[in-house]
Design a protein around this motif. Structure first.
Motif, PDB file in Angstrom:
ATOM      1  N   ALA A 193     -59.463 -81.417   4.818  1.00 36.12           N
ATOM      2  CA  ALA A 193     -58.490 -79.838   3.987  1.00 36.12           C
ATOM      3  C   ALA A 193     -57.398 -80.267   4.717  1.00 36.12           C
ATOM      4  O   ALA A 193     -57.275 -79.434   5.398  1.00 36.12           O
ATOM      5  CB  ALA A 193     -59.868 -78.020   5.358  1.00 36.12           C
ATOM      6  N   LYS A 194     -56.609 -79.588   2.902  1.00 35.89           N
ATOM      7  CA  LYS A 194     -55.027 -79.189   3.764  1.00 35.89           C
ATOM      8  C   LYS A 194     -55.133 -78.060   4.734  1.00 35.89           C
ATOM      9  O   LYS A 194     -53.484 -78.541   4.904  1.00 35.89           O
ATOM     10  CB  LYS A 194     -54.495 -79.967   2.396  1.00 35.89           C
ATOM     11  N   LYS A 225     -68.971 -71.069   1.543  1.00 34.99           N
ATOM     12  CA  LYS A 225     -68.903 -72.742   0.477  1.00 34.99           C
ATOM     13  C   LYS A 225     -67.854 -72.953   0.367  1.00 34.99           C
ATOM     14  O   LYS A 225     -67.917 -74.235   0.116  1.00 34.99           O
ATOM     15  CB  LYS A 225     -69.359 -71.711  -1.381  1.00 34.99           C
ATOM     16  N   ASP A 226     -67.083 -72.596  -0.518  1.00 36.57           N
ATOM     17  CA  ASP A 226     -66.208 -73.060   0.153  1.00 36.57           C
ATOM     18  C   ASP A 226     -65.557 -73.845   0.819  1.00 36.57           C
ATOM     19  O   ASP A 226     -65.075 -75.368   1.096  1.00 36.57           O
ATOM     20  CB  ASP A 226     -64.548 -72.167  -0.075  1.00 36.57           C
ATOM     21  N   VAL A 227     -65.548 -73.413   2.733  1.00 37.62           N
ATOM     22  CA  VAL A 227     -65.784 -74.015   4.276  1.00 37.62           C
ATOM     23  C   VAL A 227     -66.692 -75.328   3.658  1.00 37.62           C
ATOM     24  O   VAL A 227     -65.972 -76.829   4.468  1.00 37.62           O
ATOM     25  CB  VAL A 227     -65.677 -73.395   5.225  1.00 37.62           C
ATOM     26  N   ASP A 228     -67.741 -75.531   3.287  1.00 41.39           N
ATOM     27  CA  ASP A 228     -68.165 -76.784   3.003  1.00 41.39           C
ATOM     28  C   ASP A 228     -67.882 -77.693   2.049  1.00 41.39           C
ATOM     29  O   ASP A 228     -67.975 -78.785   2.562  1.00 41.39           O
ATOM     30  CB  ASP A 228     -69.422 -75.808   2.883  1.00 41.39           C
ATOM     31  N   ALA A 229     -67.597 -77.225   1.219  1.00 38.86           N
ATOM     32  CA  ALA A 229     -66.270 -78.033  -0.148  1.00 38.86           C
ATOM     33  C   ALA A 229     -65.307 -78.378   0.672  1.00 38.86           C
ATOM     34  O   ALA A 229     -64.933 -79.381  -0.285  1.00 38.86           O
ATOM     35  CB  ALA A 229     -66.724 -77.120  -1.358  1.00 38.86           C
ATOM     36  N   GLY A 230     -65.282 -78.370   1.559  1.00 42.11           N
ATOM     37  CA  GLY A 230     -63.815 -78.499   1.583  1.00 42.11           C
ATOM     38  C   GLY A 230     -62.792 -78.261   1.495  1.00 42.11           C
ATOM     39  O   GLY A 230     -61.153 -79.305   1.810  1.00 42.11           O
ATOM     40  N   LYS A 231     -62.706 -77.260   0.187  1.00 40.25           N
ATOM     41  CA  LYS A 231     -61.474 -76.837   0.157  1.00 40.25           C
ATOM     42  C   LYS A 231     -60.312 -76.120   1.412  1.00 40.25           C
ATOM     43  O   LYS A 231     -59.233 -76.151   0.493  1.00 40.25           O
ATOM     44  CB  LYS A 231     -61.443 -75.183  -0.792  1.00 40.25           C
ATOM     45  N   TYR A 232     -60.719 -75.878   1.647  1.00 40.84           N
ATOM     46  CA  TYR A 232     -59.506 -75.045   2.738  1.00 40.84           C
ATOM     47  C   TYR A 232     -60.417 -74.831   4.359  1.00 40.84           C
ATOM     48  O   TYR A 232     -61.603 -75.319   4.120  1.00 40.84           O
ATOM     49  CB  TYR A 232     -58.444 -73.609   2.279  1.00 40.84           C
ATOM     50  N   LYS A 233     -59.468 -75.313   5.847  1.00 42.32           N
ATOM     51  CA  LYS A 233     -60.277 -74.697   6.469  1.00 42.32           C
ATOM     52  C   LYS A 233     -60.096 -73.087   7.207  1.00 42.32           C
ATOM     53  O   LYS A 233     -59.455 -72.568   6.947  1.00 42.32           O
ATOM     54  CB  LYS A 233     -59.461 -75.507   7.482  1.00 42.32           C
ATOM     55  N   VAL A 234     -60.696 -72.589   7.836  1.00 40.91           N
ATOM     56  CA  VAL A 234     -60.432 -71.126   8.221  1.00 40.91           C
ATOM     57  C   VAL A 234     -60.449 -70.871   9.695  1.00 40.91           C
ATOM     58  O   VAL A 234     -60.987 -71.587  10.517  1.00 40.91           O
ATOM     59  CB  VAL A 234     -61.921 -70.222   8.365  1.00 40.91           C
ATOM     60  N   LYS A 235     -59.367 -70.274   9.699  1.00 40.84           N
ATOM     61  CA  LYS A 235     -59.123 -70.285  11.243  1.00 40.84           C
ATOM     62  C   LYS A 235     -59.077 -67.907  12.046  1.00 40.84           C
ATOM     63  O   LYS A 235     -58.730 -67.883  10.759  1.00 40.84           O
ATOM     64  CB  LYS A 235     -56.995 -70.174  11.256  1.00 40.84           C
TER      65      LYS A 235
END
Length: 271
Positions: free
Chosen positions: A93-94, A121-131
């Motif tokens: 994820a960029k 769901k977005d994190v699992d899909a690789g749309k972005y990471k979470v800090k």
């Protein structure tokens, strides 16, 4: 009675009176010494008790000591100074969504209950990471412990896995388990473990439970809280990407509906 006998009797009587006065004077001296001694002891006890009370009042609390700790045990799956950098998601994820939350925050609970599943769901899909950056300012406002204790427990969950951390955070914010802001339920380890038992990776997990009870990550939680304080963020929840805040339709606060969040995150990912 002869004159001689009368004189002898008088002398004996005077001697008896003298001896009696001496005995009485001795008793009086002893009594005064006892009274003075007891008074001194009582005064010293009062002074000592007062000094002890002041010492106890000035004695650092457990969380103060944890915050001042030089040695910090950080959970697995962390990085940075004292392990206060917590990033969850696929390495491919960029972009990274920064999420600032306080475990006792009622608005954070509303956000998680409404938008949390979409973020997962977005994190699992690789749309972005979470800090994730955890705060404890609600404890400061009402002299509580729940924010700090829950953050430490989140560290114990993160030590198990990033997925366990996200699932546990979601459970803590759930409508079923999240207390009112004025209710410091999260200060109790038993309650935190009860919530954790709803998460598959944490249910009956002896190592996790021991870390919660032992406060293994208490110092880490305080370092994380300090990182939040240094961030300049004024409230929770706060969402950022590329240093810019994500807001809802009011252009001020964090997006609190799925529609507003999707609009904000789509724009941020393009930016």
């Amino acid at each position: 009675m002869s004159k001689r006998n009368s004189q002898a009797n008088k002398s004996a009587a005077r001697e008896r009176l003298r001896e009696e006065r001496e005995r009485q004077a001795k008793k009086d001296r002893t009594r005064r010494q006892v009274v003075v001694g007891v008074s001194v002891v009582a005064a010293l006890a009062i002074i000592g008790g007062g000094a002890y009370g002041v010492m106890q009042l000035n004695k650092p609390g457990h969380w103060d000591e944890a915050g001042d700790a030089k040695s910090v045990t950080a959970p697995k799956n962390t990085s940075g100074e004292n392990g206060t950098t917590v990033v969850v998601g696929k390495s491919t994820a960029k972009k990274t969504l920064e999420l600032y939350e306080d475990s006792r925050c009622p608005i954070c609970a509303t956000f998680e209950q409404t938008v949390g599943e979409t973020v997962h769901k977005d994190v699992d899909a690789g749309k972005y990471k979470v800090k994730y950056v955890g705060a404890t300012f609600i404890d400061n406002s009402d002299n509580g412990e729940g924010s700090k204790n829950a953050l430490s427990a989140l560290g114990a969950a993160l030590n198990v896995s990033p997925e366990a951390f996200l699932d546990y955070k979601y459970a803590l914010y759930s409508a079923k388990y999240h207390p009112d802001e004025s209710d410091d339920k999260f200060k109790d380890d038993s309650y935190l473990i009860k919530v954790a038992d709803t998460v598959d990776a944490l249910k009956g997990n002896d190592a996790f439970q021991k870390n919660v009870k032992d406060g293994t990550y208490d110092a880490w939680a305080m370092k994380m809280s300090a990182a939040f304080d240094k961030s300049g963020v004024q409230g929770t929840p706060t969402l950022k990407m590329d240093g810019k805040a994500l807001t809802g339709s009011d252009n001020k606060n964090a997006p609190m509906t799925v529609a507003d969040f999707n609009t904000a995150i789509t724009a941020a990912l393009k930016g």
